[in-house]
Design an enzyme around this catalytic site. Structure first.
Site, PDB file in Angstrom:
ATOM      1  N   ASN A  93      45.460  28.086  53.528  1.00 20.22           N
ATOM      2  CA  ASN A  93      46.461  28.638  54.436  1.00 20.22           C
ATOM      3  C   ASN A  93      47.044  29.851  53.744  1.00 20.22           C
ATOM      4  OD1 ASN A  93      46.583  26.701  56.618  1.00 20.22           O
ATOM      5  ND2 ASN A  93      47.237  25.267  55.024  1.00 20.22           N
ATOM      6  N   CYS A 113      49.486  22.495  54.247  1.00 26.22           N
ATOM      7  CA  CYS A 113      49.395  22.448  52.792  1.00 26.22           C
ATOM      8  C   CYS A 113      49.734  23.792  52.170  1.00 26.22           C
ATOM      9  CB  CYS A 113      47.983  22.131  52.342  1.00 26.22           C
ATOM     10  SG  CYS A 113      47.272  20.739  53.141  1.00 26.22           S
ATOM     11  N   SER A 148      44.323  18.274  42.210  1.00 27.95           N
ATOM     12  CA  SER A 148      44.120  19.608  42.786  1.00 27.95           C
ATOM     13  C   SER A 148      43.272  20.422  41.821  1.00 27.95           C
ATOM     14  CB  SER A 148      45.472  20.286  43.005  1.00 27.95           C
ATOM     15  OG  SER A 148      46.216  19.544  43.943  1.00 27.95           O
ATOM     16  N   LEU A 149      41.969  20.413  42.046  1.00 27.67           N
ATOM     17  CA  LEU A 149      41.065  21.052  41.093  1.00 27.67           C
ATOM     18  C   LEU A 149      40.875  22.540  41.438  1.00 27.67           C
ATOM     19  CD1 LEU A 149      39.530  20.153  38.566  1.00 27.67           C
ATOM     20  CD2 LEU A 149      37.483  19.902  39.977  1.00 27.67           C
ATOM     21  N   CYS A 156      49.930  29.301  46.350  1.00 24.76           N
ATOM     22  CA  CYS A 156      50.801  28.300  46.981  1.00 24.76           C
ATOM     23  C   CYS A 156      52.194  28.893  47.203  1.00 24.76           C
ATOM     24  CB  CYS A 156      50.888  27.063  46.082  1.00 24.76           C
ATOM     25  SG  CYS A 156      52.127  25.863  46.607  1.00 24.76           S
ATOM     26  N   SER A 216      49.639  13.544  44.513  1.00 20.85           N
ATOM     27  CA  SER A 216      48.773  14.690  44.244  1.00 20.85           C
ATOM     28  C   SER A 216      49.293  15.456  43.036  1.00 20.85           C
ATOM     29  CB  SER A 216      48.770  15.591  45.485  1.00 20.85           C
ATOM     30  OG  SER A 216      47.910  16.685  45.309  1.00 20.85           O
ATOM     31  N   GLY A 268      56.690  20.772  45.168  1.00 21.43           N
ATOM     32  CA  GLY A 268      56.878  20.194  43.845  1.00 21.43           C
ATOM     33  C   GLY A 268      55.638  19.566  43.249  1.00 21.43           C
ATOM     34  N   GLU A 269      55.715  19.319  41.951  1.00 19.86           N
ATOM     35  CA  GLU A 269      54.643  18.654  41.217  1.00 19.86           C
ATOM     36  C   GLU A 269      55.134  17.244  40.873  1.00 19.86           C
ATOM     37  OE1 GLU A 269      51.505  18.731  40.309  1.00 19.86           O
ATOM     38  OE2 GLU A 269      51.890  16.961  39.100  1.00 19.86           O
ATOM     39  N   GLU A 299      61.410  20.640  52.212  1.00 20.63           N
ATOM     40  CA  GLU A 299      60.822  20.373  53.518  1.00 20.63           C
ATOM     41  C   GLU A 299      59.979  19.101  53.475  1.00 20.63           C
ATOM     42  OE1 GLU A 299      60.330  24.730  55.470  1.00 20.63           O
ATOM     43  OE2 GLU A 299      58.888  24.267  53.922  1.00 20.63           O
ATOM     44  N   CYS A 330      58.971  24.503  42.532  1.00 21.36           N
ATOM     45  CA  CYS A 330      57.894  23.962  41.696  1.00 21.36           C
ATOM     46  C   CYS A 330      57.692  24.908  40.525  1.00 21.36           C
ATOM     47  CB  CYS A 330      56.593  23.848  42.496  1.00 21.36           C
ATOM     48  SG  CYS A 330      55.238  23.065  41.575  1.00 21.36           S
ATOM     49  N   CYS A 341      51.114  28.087  40.832  1.00 23.39           N
ATOM     50  CA  CYS A 341      49.785  28.378  41.386  1.00 23.39           C
ATOM     51  C   CYS A 341      49.931  29.572  42.344  1.00 23.39           C
ATOM     52  CB  CYS A 341      49.235  27.152  42.132  1.00 23.39           C
ATOM     53  SG  CYS A 341      49.133  25.689  41.070  1.00 23.39           S
ATOM     54  N   CYS A 384      54.443  13.756  54.785  1.00 21.18           N
ATOM     55  CA  CYS A 384      54.199  14.583  53.613  1.00 21.18           C
ATOM     56  C   CYS A 384      55.562  14.927  53.022  1.00 21.18           C
ATOM     57  CB  CYS A 384      53.447  15.847  54.047  1.00 21.18           C
ATOM     58  SG  CYS A 384      53.147  17.015  52.711  1.00 21.18           S
TER      59      CYS A 384
HETATM   60  N1  SAH Z   1      51.824  19.884  43.046  1.00 22.98           N
HETATM   61  C1  SAH Z   1      50.923  18.986  43.724  1.00 22.98           C
HETATM   62  C2  SAH Z   1      51.238  18.875  45.214  1.00 22.98           C
HETATM   63  C3  SAH Z   1      51.093  20.213  45.863  1.00 22.98           C
HETATM   64  S1  SAH Z   1      50.709  20.438  47.547  1.00 22.98           S
HETATM   65  C4  SAH Z   1      49.501  19.487  43.547  1.00 22.98           C
HETATM   66  O1  SAH Z   1      49.316  20.623  43.182  1.00 22.98           O
HETATM   67  O2  SAH Z   1      48.576  18.704  43.751  1.00 22.98           O
HETATM   68  C5  SAH Z   1      49.227  19.603  47.900  1.00 22.98           C
HETATM   69  C6  SAH Z   1      47.956  20.429  47.925  1.00 22.98           C
HETATM   70  O3  SAH Z   1      48.035  21.641  48.680  1.00 22.98           O
HETATM   71  C7  SAH Z   1      47.518  20.849  46.518  1.00 22.98           C
HETATM   72  O4  SAH Z   1      46.169  20.528  46.376  1.00 22.98           O
HETATM   73  C8  SAH Z   1      47.722  22.325  46.543  1.00 22.98           C
HETATM   74  O5  SAH Z   1      46.932  22.999  45.603  1.00 22.98           O
HETATM   75  C9  SAH Z   1      47.346  22.653  47.968  1.00 22.98           C
HETATM   76  N2  SAH Z   1      47.771  23.990  48.392  1.00 22.98           N
HETATM   77  C10 SAH Z   1      48.770  24.732  47.882  1.00 22.98           C
HETATM   78  N3  SAH Z   1      48.849  25.914  48.513  1.00 22.98           N
HETATM   79  C11 SAH Z   1      47.871  25.926  49.436  1.00 22.98           C
HETATM   80  C12 SAH Z   1      47.454  26.868  50.412  1.00 22.98           C
HETATM   81  N4  SAH Z   1      48.078  28.035  50.540  1.00 22.98           N
HETATM   82  N5  SAH Z   1      46.408  26.545  51.193  1.00 22.98           N
HETATM   83  C13 SAH Z   1      45.799  25.342  51.079  1.00 22.98           C
HETATM   84  N6  SAH Z   1      46.156  24.412  50.184  1.00 22.98           N
HETATM   85  C14 SAH Z   1      47.172  24.695  49.361  1.00 22.98           C
END
Ligand code: SAH
Length: 375
Positions: free
Chosen positions: A324, A367, A244-245, A139, A221, A187-188, A112, A132, A136, A125
């Site tokens: 979200n 996100c 993404s901390l 996500c 990211s 994806g990462e 997407e 991925c 996490c 985006c």
């Molecule tokens: N793999 C990359 C890109 C992922 S998406 C990364 O992790 O950075 C971009 C951002 O959305 C990341 O910071 C991810 O942690 C965040 N994200 C993932 N799931 C989410 C959710 N359910 N609600 C809010 N942010 C989320």
């Protein structure tokens, strides 16, 4: 009787899903495109003509490339402009200024992308992998595992598709251009490093070799793949890096971002700081606010400690993302007052902090919601 020649279709040559996406001009540098065209026995300047159609005129219909002799057109298009992806569905929100597209790739993989138009800018985006592997738990994409890496051209094509619909005036607000690209779809990106760098180069090379975007408008990211963050710092392309901390302590981050067991909070933040120091680009710390999980006041203080331990020369800012919730998730978004207190504590320590909007959440386009489960 002579043996029948074996004529299995090519698709059986390799296990399903293992074939590479067709080669496309957006996978190649301008010199590589030219070499390929010459190898095919055609004049080298045809490569530039084709690139002009693709990147400058945003043409995707070969029939419109009337400056190419019909006989050569077919050969050129099949060599350098193969069909890469088919839009299956587009969902709109915010009166059409947010548009999520579900794509089917050549092998059936689904990804997407989301277009977001704001006053004065348009952000695409994009996805960099089908699925991925980072797992996490909060996500949506992380739940299905990794299917495969995307090619540079598959990444670029998502941006070009957005650029085409903007130029055709299909997005409310009149004709426009893509000003920003964020690698925050599925994806990462740092786990598909080579293709992502290739895509960034295509997006930033001046037309007609590429799309001519500013690298500053591109954000990559990552969950914190430290060796790749270090490599990116040396690449000489001033993209914005986002880390993404989601937690300032290893105990919680091990759970929220499992790769933390390989590279700790300290190592990931140090690599982010190194990126800022090397590139002079301020890095962004992504922090998805989860109610009673990572949003306590003491964690805001700890986050400030971690970030300011590298000095307060403006190397970093924090981007809080209201979570979200994904279907079946045990996590939910923070209370307004906890979010406000979190921001207040970071800012009191001199750490610039913003709260991200949640555009497209009602079309599962925000996100972390991109899952592409719906076929
Ligand atoms: N793999 C990359 C890109 C992922 S998406 C990364 O992790 O950075 C971009 C951002 O959305 C990341 O910071 C991810 O942690 C965040 N994200 C993932 N799931 C989410 C959710 N359910 N609600 C809010 N942010 C989320």
């Amino acid at each position: 009787m002579p043996e029948q020649p074996l004529s299995l279709p090519l698709v059986f040559d390799e296990p399903r899903g293992r074939r590479k996406p067709p080669r496309h001009l957006a996978d190649l540098s301008a010199e590589e495109r030219r070499a390929l065209v010459v190898e095919a026995g055609l004049p080298g300047f045809r490569a530039r003509q084709l690139s002009t159609h693709y990147f400058s005129r945003l043409v995707d219909d070969p029939a419109a490339m009337t400056d190419l002799p019909a006989a050569q057109r077919e050969q050129l298009v099949s060599a350098l402009l193969p069909h890469l992806m088919t839009p299956l569905r587009t969902l709109e929100a915010d009166r059409g200024t947010t548009r999520k597209t579900l794509w089917r790739l050549f092998d059936g993989a689904l990804v997407e992308s989301v277009l977001m138009r704001y006053p004065g800018r348009v952000t695409m985006c994009v996805s960099s992998q089908a699925g991925c592997g980072m797992a996490c738990p909060f996500c949506a994409t992380g739940q299905g595992g990794l299917q495969r890496n995307m090619s540079s051209a598959e990444i670029v094509e998502q941006v070009l598709a957005g650029a085409r619909s903007l130029s055709r005036g299909e997005v409310p607000g009149g004709p426009g251009r893509v000003s920003n690209v964020v690698f925050m779809g599925m994806g990462e990106p740092m786990a598909n490093y080579k293709a992502v760098i290739g895509a960034v180069r295509r997006l930033t090379e001046p037309a007609p070799d590429g799309l001519g975007m500013s690298a500053r408008g591109i954000t990559v990211s990552t969950v914190g793949l430290v060796p790749r963050m270090r490599q990116l710092a040396e690449e000489g392309i001033p993209v914005t890096l986002a880390l993404s901390l989601h937690a300032p302590d290893d105990e919680l981050r091990n759970e929220l971002v499992p790769v933390n067991t390989r590279w700790s909070v300290h190592e990931a933040v140090e690599a982010a700081w190194n990126y800022a120091r090397t590139t002079k680009r301020r890095v962004s710390i992504e922090y998805a606010m989860m109610r009673d999980i990572n949003d306590q006041a003491w964690r805001a203080d700890l986050l400030a400690d971690v970030l300011t331990s590298y000095g307060d020369w403006g190397w970093v800012h924090v981007n809080l993302i209201p979570l979200n919730p994904t279907p079946g998730s045990r996590w939910t978004a923070s209370r307004r007052e906890d979010e406000r207190e979190f921001v207040r504590r970071l800012e009191a320590r001199g750490v610039p902090t913003t709260v991200r909007d949640t555009r497209g959440s009602e079309i599962d386009g925000a996100c972390g919601q991109l899952a592409a489960l719906d076929t």
